[in-house]
Design a protein around this motif. Sequence first.
Motif, PDB file in Angstrom:
ATOM      1  N   UNK A   1      35.749  47.170  37.159  1.00  0.00           N
ATOM      2  CA  UNK A   1      35.983  46.579  38.482  1.00  0.00           C
ATOM      3  C   UNK A   1      36.442  45.123  38.355  1.00  0.00           C
ATOM      4  N   UNK A   2      35.985  44.429  37.331  1.00  0.00           N
ATOM      5  CA  UNK A   2      36.456  43.065  37.087  1.00  0.00           C
ATOM      6  C   UNK A   2      37.966  43.065  36.844  1.00  0.00           C
ATOM      7  N   UNK A   3      38.459  44.042  36.105  1.00  0.00           N
ATOM      8  CA  UNK A   3      39.903  44.161  35.867  1.00  0.00           C
ATOM      9  C   UNK A   3      40.650  44.479  37.164  1.00  0.00           C
ATOM     10  N   UNK A   4      40.096  45.379  37.971  1.00  0.00           N
ATOM     11  CA  UNK A   4      40.733  45.704  39.252  1.00  0.00           C
ATOM     12  C   UNK A   4      40.756  44.462  40.140  1.00  0.00           C
TER      13      UNK A   4
ATOM     14  N   UNK B   1      45.753  38.737  42.129  1.00  0.00           N
ATOM     15  CA  UNK B   1      47.139  38.389  41.816  1.00  0.00           C
ATOM     16  C   UNK B   1      48.117  38.765  42.931  1.00  0.00           C
ATOM     17  N   UNK B   2      47.643  39.454  43.947  1.00  0.00           N
ATOM     18  CA  UNK B   2      48.535  39.826  45.053  1.00  0.00           C
ATOM     19  C   UNK B   2      48.934  38.548  45.803  1.00  0.00           C
TER      20      UNK B   2
ATOM     21  N   UNK C   1      39.436  42.409  49.642  1.00  0.00           N
ATOM     22  CA  UNK C   1      38.986  43.423  48.677  1.00  0.00           C
ATOM     23  C   UNK C   1      38.375  42.761  47.448  1.00  0.00           C
ATOM     24  N   UNK C   2      38.967  41.668  47.019  1.00  0.00           N
ATOM     25  CA  UNK C   2      38.445  40.926  45.871  1.00  0.00           C
ATOM     26  C   UNK C   2      37.037  40.417  46.137  1.00  0.00           C
ATOM     27  N   UNK C   3      36.803  39.938  47.348  1.00  0.00           N
ATOM     28  CA  UNK C   3      35.466  39.446  47.707  1.00  0.00           C
ATOM     29  C   UNK C   3      34.447  40.584  47.717  1.00  0.00           C
ATOM     30  N   UNK C   4      34.848  41.757  48.200  1.00  0.00           N
ATOM     31  CA  UNK C   4      33.950  42.911  48.180  1.00  0.00           C
ATOM     32  C   UNK C   4      33.604  43.307  46.746  1.00  0.00           C
TER      33      UNK C   4
END
Length: 71
Positions: A18-21, A27-28, A36-39
């Motif tokens: 999930x860290x990679x995702x 990077x978007x 989504x990154x915060x979640x």
Amino acid sequence: MTETKNLVEGLTDEILRVTEIKREYDAIPNGAGKFASMLMEAAISNARKAQASGSIIEMVGALKDLQEFEL
């Protein structure tokens, strides 16, 4: 033959996955992946706390939460 992992190993693998995702979402352009990154960050933090607590119930819940994230 499938590899057998214990709960801590599986949770660690999911944290790394999930860290990679999360990096991809970060990077978007224009912050479009910020929510989504915060979640994901919250789920990763929760998983680390569950590991530290040693509670099987908390770790299973954290594992399931992390498994919901996809790229």
